[in-house]
Design a protein around this motif. Structure first.
Motif, PDB file in Angstrom:
ATOM      1  N   ARG B   7       0.828  -1.208   0.000  1.00 24.74           N
ATOM      2  CA  ARG B   7       0.000   0.000   0.000  1.00 24.74           C
ATOM      3  C   ARG B   7       0.865   1.263   0.000  1.00 24.74           C
ATOM      4  O   ARG B   7       0.605   2.213  -0.717  1.00 24.74           O
ATOM      5  CB  ARG B   7      -0.926  -0.011   1.213  1.00 24.74           C
ATOM      6  N   GLU B   8       1.933   1.251   0.828  1.00 31.78           N
ATOM      7  CA  GLU B   8       2.782   2.449   0.921  1.00 31.78           C
ATOM      8  C   GLU B   8       3.496   2.712  -0.403  1.00 31.78           C
ATOM      9  O   GLU B   8       3.523   3.839  -0.897  1.00 31.78           O
ATOM     10  CB  GLU B   8       3.819   2.256   2.040  1.00 31.78           C
ATOM     11  N   THR B  10       2.665   1.708  -3.383  1.00 33.02           N
ATOM     12  CA  THR B  10       1.729   2.097  -4.432  1.00 33.02           C
ATOM     13  C   THR B  10       1.314   3.553  -4.297  1.00 33.02           C
ATOM     14  O   THR B  10       1.264   4.290  -5.291  1.00 33.02           O
ATOM     15  CB  THR B  10       0.495   1.191  -4.397  1.00 33.02           C
ATOM     16  N   SER B  11       1.031   3.985  -3.060  1.00 35.92           N
ATOM     17  CA  SER B  11       0.615   5.373  -2.896  1.00 35.92           C
ATOM     18  C   SER B  11       1.763   6.324  -3.181  1.00 35.92           C
ATOM     19  O   SER B  11       1.550   7.474  -3.557  1.00 35.92           O
ATOM     20  CB  SER B  11       0.068   5.608  -1.484  1.00 35.92           C
ATOM     21  N   LEU B  14       2.029   5.947  -7.443  1.00 32.71           N
ATOM     22  CA  LEU B  14       0.861   6.215  -8.288  1.00 32.71           C
ATOM     23  C   LEU B  14       0.849   7.619  -8.899  1.00 32.71           C
ATOM     24  O   LEU B  14       0.552   7.750 -10.089  1.00 32.71           O
ATOM     25  CB  LEU B  14      -0.414   5.960  -7.477  1.00 32.71           C
ATOM     26  N   TYR B  49      -4.558   0.806  -8.785  1.00 27.92           N
ATOM     27  CA  TYR B  49      -5.224   1.328  -7.588  1.00 27.92           C
ATOM     28  C   TYR B  49      -6.297   0.357  -7.102  1.00 27.92           C
ATOM     29  O   TYR B  49      -6.403   0.092  -5.899  1.00 27.92           O
ATOM     30  CB  TYR B  49      -5.842   2.692  -7.906  1.00 27.92           C
ATOM     31  N   PHE B  53      -6.004  -1.163  -3.395  1.00 27.24           N
ATOM     32  CA  PHE B  53      -6.888  -0.566  -2.395  1.00 27.24           C
ATOM     33  C   PHE B  53      -8.308  -1.111  -2.436  1.00 27.24           C
ATOM     34  O   PHE B  53      -9.159  -0.653  -1.701  1.00 27.24           O
ATOM     35  CB  PHE B  53      -6.924   0.956  -2.572  1.00 27.24           C
TER      36      PHE B  53
END
Lengths: 79, 140
Positions: B7-8, B10-11, B14, B49, B53
């Motif tokens: 998650r980290e 990817t954010s 992105l 995404y 997520f």
């Protein structure tokens, strides 16, 4: 030098595309298909077509691999 | 639910992927790429995404009917820009022949209608990727 590199890549492409047909496990076949798209993208760049290289990188590696993964996952849950 | 590292990363990654997609779309008439390639990069970023997520979090931001509407909007935009040439007394999709200022070659805001058409193609391809993924996932 570039011809030799191109020959190696094309041989790798042939091996990858043939092995997609013969691999039994679906997830391994999807991964090898992604490798095929990656090598194809590098070959497009070497042949002087960066436009197609970007599209192949996005469409081949990104979309089609993900689509195949989603479709096969759904098919396995049905059975 | 994927783990924290995924998650980290990817954010973090992105915004750069989406900025690159927008860059390719906007420089469609100058550099390699264009509406299709840039829109594809944007669409892949949205699919990434969803994978990280979850589907519901993306459906809250871009509902299915909105992505379908954007898809139609891209096609209609292309046709509407094509009619500009007809309205100015030349043939369909005519650019310089219809008397449109094409600017200096090599600058970002040049190329007349091509620049405007490419944005429509980018929106169309990106939303098509998203709608296709929504349709495949919601099938079950």
């Amino acid at each position: 030098m570039e011809d030799l590199l191109l020959f190696i890549f094309l041989t790798f492409l042939l091996a990858a595309s043939l092995s997609v047909c013969f691999i039994k496990k679906l997830i391994h076949a999807v991964i090898v298909f992604g490798v095929y798209s990656l090598v194809m993208s590098v070959i497009w760049q070497m042949l002087g077509s960066p436009d197609l290289a970007i599209t192949e990188a996005a469409a081949g590696i990104g979309v089609s691999v993900i689509m195949i993964a989603v479709v096969t996952r759904l098919g396995r849950e049905d059975q | 639910m994927p783990d924290k590292i995924l998650r980290e990363i990817t954010s973090l990654l992105l915004p750069f992927i989406q900025m690159y997609g927008i860059y390719v779309v906007f420089h469609g008439h100058l550099s390699p790429g264009g509406g299709f390639a840039g829109g594809m990069v944007l669409g892949v970023s949205l699919v990434l995404y969803i994978l990280v997520f979850g589907l519901d979090s993306c459906l809250r931001k871009i509902p299915h009917h909105l992505s379908s509407a954007l898809e139609s909007f891209g096609t209609l935009w292309y046709a509407a820009v094509g009619f500009v040439g007809l309205l100015r007394g030349a043939s369909f999709l005519m650019n310089k022949g219809a008397g449109i200022d094409v600017g200096t070659p090599g600058e970002l805001f040049s190329g007349g209608l091509i620049f405007i058409i490419t944005i429509g193609v980018g929106v169309k391809v990106a939303s098509t990727m998203l709608s296709l993924f929504y349709t495949l996932v919601e099938e079950d």
